[in-house]
Design an enzyme around this catalytic site. Sequence first.
Site, PDB file in Angstrom:
ATOM      1  N   ASP A 224     -10.747   3.375   1.317  1.00  0.00           N
ATOM      2  CA  ASP A 224     -10.899   2.663   2.340  1.00  0.00           C
ATOM      3  C   ASP A 224     -11.473   3.337   3.281  1.00  0.00           C
ATOM      4  OD1 ASP A 224      -9.905  -0.305   2.284  1.00  0.00           O
ATOM      5  OD2 ASP A 224      -8.096   1.002   3.345  1.00  0.00           O
TER       6      ASP A 224
ATOM      7  N   LYS B 120       0.772  -0.996  -0.280  1.00  0.00           N
ATOM      8  CA  LYS B 120      -0.180  -0.532  -0.204  1.00  0.00           C
ATOM      9  C   LYS B 120       0.854   0.931  -0.595  1.00  0.00           C
ATOM     10  CE  LYS B 120      -4.354  -1.923   1.614  1.00  0.00           C
ATOM     11  NZ  LYS B 120      -5.171  -1.259   2.525  1.00  0.00           N
TER      12      LYS B 120
END
Length: 282
Positions: free
Chosen positions: A106, A70
């Site tokens: 997210d 990420k």
Amino acid sequence: MAETRRAFVAGFPVTHSRSPLIHGTWLKAYGIDGSYEAVAVSPEAFESFATRLKKPGSRYCGGNITIPHKESAFRLADRLEPFAEECGAANTLWLEDGRLVAGNTDGYGFLGNLDQAAPGWEGRREAALVLGAGGASRAVVLALRDRGFSEVRVVNRTLDRARALADRFGSRVSPHGLDTLGEAMAGADIFVNTTSLGMDGSAAPEIDFSALAEGAVVTDIVYVPLRTPILKMAEKQGRRTIDGLGMLLHQAVPGFEKWFGVRPEVTPELRAAVIADMETHR
Ligand code: ATR
């Protein structure tokens, strides 16, 4: 005939990812000529994987990034969407005119889950409480701040990590130690757990949710098990609870739309398919 569009989830390991099931279900439901595949990419190989994506004739039009890539995806992208930039991590990649763009869905998934499961969950938007200040809490804190909460209180065992988040995300985010959890909960419209408290077999400390605002919701971003120790505790105390599986489903929506051009719906059938898969492949 139009080319088949392909997307991926890249991680290491990647075998536990539910993303192929989610996107595969949508591809079928919408009759799209496309594919979504899990690709194991080692940390050493990630940079060349990302570079290949930008080359003409790339197999993929974009994909998801999971642990441990990420931060690297964030670093290697040509352009960052504002939410990913502020978060410092990316989970979704796509191409725009040959340039690699990185986003972080997210926060979108977190809010999308609550909006669908409990419309009006924001209450008066006066205060929100986030337990935990690790990597996973960042998107939640940002999403709550951006939803207009006057105060986002971050409570963490290590106070310095909560302070670091508050310093980074501005004056509406305040840091608190775990010893002041009760006070920090006062009047909050939402309680979010982002820690693994009680998940490692150890007992979660007893939390008294009575100081939260009336009608406040309690949610957890952990979804294995669906009913986490914290959700069970809150339920017993008569609180409205929302499990974290919906966040996983909703965070997949923007990526699917970018790659395949259809905004997919999170349906009870999709949720049931993922739960069934979790039961068979733990
Ligand atoms: P992630 O990226 O999944 O958020 P992380 O960065 O390791 O993982 O963060 C885990 C979070 O859970 C942290 O807020 C951590 O608190 P510390 O910053 O004090 O370590 C919290 N956490 C984990 N186990 C905990 C425990 N037993 N009691 C209290 N907090 C705990």
